[in-house]
Design an enzyme around this catalytic site. Sequence first.
Site, PDB file in Angstrom:
ATOM      1  N   LYS A  17       0.879  -1.189  -0.110  1.00  0.00           N
ATOM      2  CA  LYS A  17       0.260  -0.093   0.262  1.00  0.00           C
ATOM      3  C   LYS A  17       0.929   1.675   0.414  1.00  0.00           C
ATOM      4  O   LYS A  17       2.212   1.287   0.632  1.00  0.00           O
ATOM      5  CB  LYS A  17      -1.129  -0.179   0.978  1.00  0.00           C
ATOM      6  CG  LYS A  17      -0.133  -0.051   2.373  1.00  0.00           C
ATOM      7  CD  LYS A  17      -0.015   1.651   3.418  1.00  0.00           C
ATOM      8  CE  LYS A  17       0.822   1.128   4.485  1.00  0.00           C
ATOM      9  NZ  LYS A  17       1.813   2.475   4.488  1.00  0.00           N
ATOM     10  N   ASP A 153      -2.844  -1.794  10.436  1.00  0.00           N
ATOM     11  CA  ASP A 153      -3.206  -1.542   8.531  1.00  0.00           C
ATOM     12  C   ASP A 153      -4.073  -2.905   8.121  1.00  0.00           C
ATOM     13  O   ASP A 153      -4.201  -2.852   6.397  1.00  0.00           O
ATOM     14  CB  ASP A 153      -1.846  -1.593   8.120  1.00  0.00           C
ATOM     15  CG  ASP A 153      -0.792   0.016   8.281  1.00  0.00           C
ATOM     16  OD1 ASP A 153      -2.130   0.625   8.494  1.00  0.00           O
ATOM     17  OD2 ASP A 153       0.156   0.021   7.914  1.00  0.00           O
TER      18      ASP A 153
END
Length: 301
Positions: A17, A153
């Site tokens: 990401k 996350d």
Amino acid sequence: MLFRHQTVGVAVDAPAKLNLFLKVVGRRSDGYHDLETLMVSVGLYDTVRAFDAPGEQLSLVCFDAARTLREPRRELPPADAGNLVLKAATLLAQHAGIRRGARLELTKRIPMAAGLAGGSSDAAATLVALNRLWGLRLPLVEMQRLGAALGSDVPFFLCNSAAAVCRGRGEIVEPLAVGRRLHFVVARPPTGLSTALVFQNCQPSRQSISVELLAREIGRGRLERMARSFHNTLQEPAERLNPEVTRLRRWFSRQPFAGHLMSGSGSSYFGLCRSRTQALQLASRLRAARLGDVFVAGCRP
Ligand code: C5P
């Protein structure tokens, strides 16, 4: 998160990401920080493979994919690369109340200590792979709740969307539409950064910026306007801790990127490009500058 067809076992590709916006809103009493962040997953993948194994034992081998072209697959110590994979497997087995084993293989391509959440994505992919292998049929929201215990996350990677605005310590995930394909050049300098250390050295932002503007522009796919709303509160402390990030910022600011920023807690740095062709050109220029490992990665709408 991508399933791969396998004749034996289950294979899941775990994306990296990038944070296009990360505002540290405040410190919390539990030692974490409240965030407002916008993350996109990009096409740079680790792979988690899960196979049936007799008994209740969970085992893991990790491979460094970068080495496979030059030499036989090198095994990495699981403590370096796969810690969260084994933790995720153990947590899922406990949560489901089952006594099953699995043989897990992790192939690493996402650099570590890079702000790209490779470890969290591997953990999310492990939950998805074992949910399938063990036939548990847990819904994604239940795996998101489990994942939040593994890392801030992890829930993002289980939201079934290429982009999301995340709040709280990262676990409150609001999926977001991406209006066009996005092309990035990502650089990981020779040394990484510890997430905990960067957060310890940051001051919550006093700027009145909000993620809403960027979220809207991402939906509309307007690159220049998106880039104007990039923000990362962690970049300033990361640059104090690692001058290689500053070197990358200076290099990126001299190139014709639509915008550029450090990802997460660093040390990776990325630039947003106008096309894949431009991304490939700028990536080869960056490789020649020898500031670190360089990747070209896109985010699909
Ligand atoms: O959640 P995760 O394990 O990825 O976080 C690593 C470290 O980063 C935490 O131990 C904490 O020190 C810091 N952190 C934080 N606030 C967040 C996320 C992480 O302070 N929202």
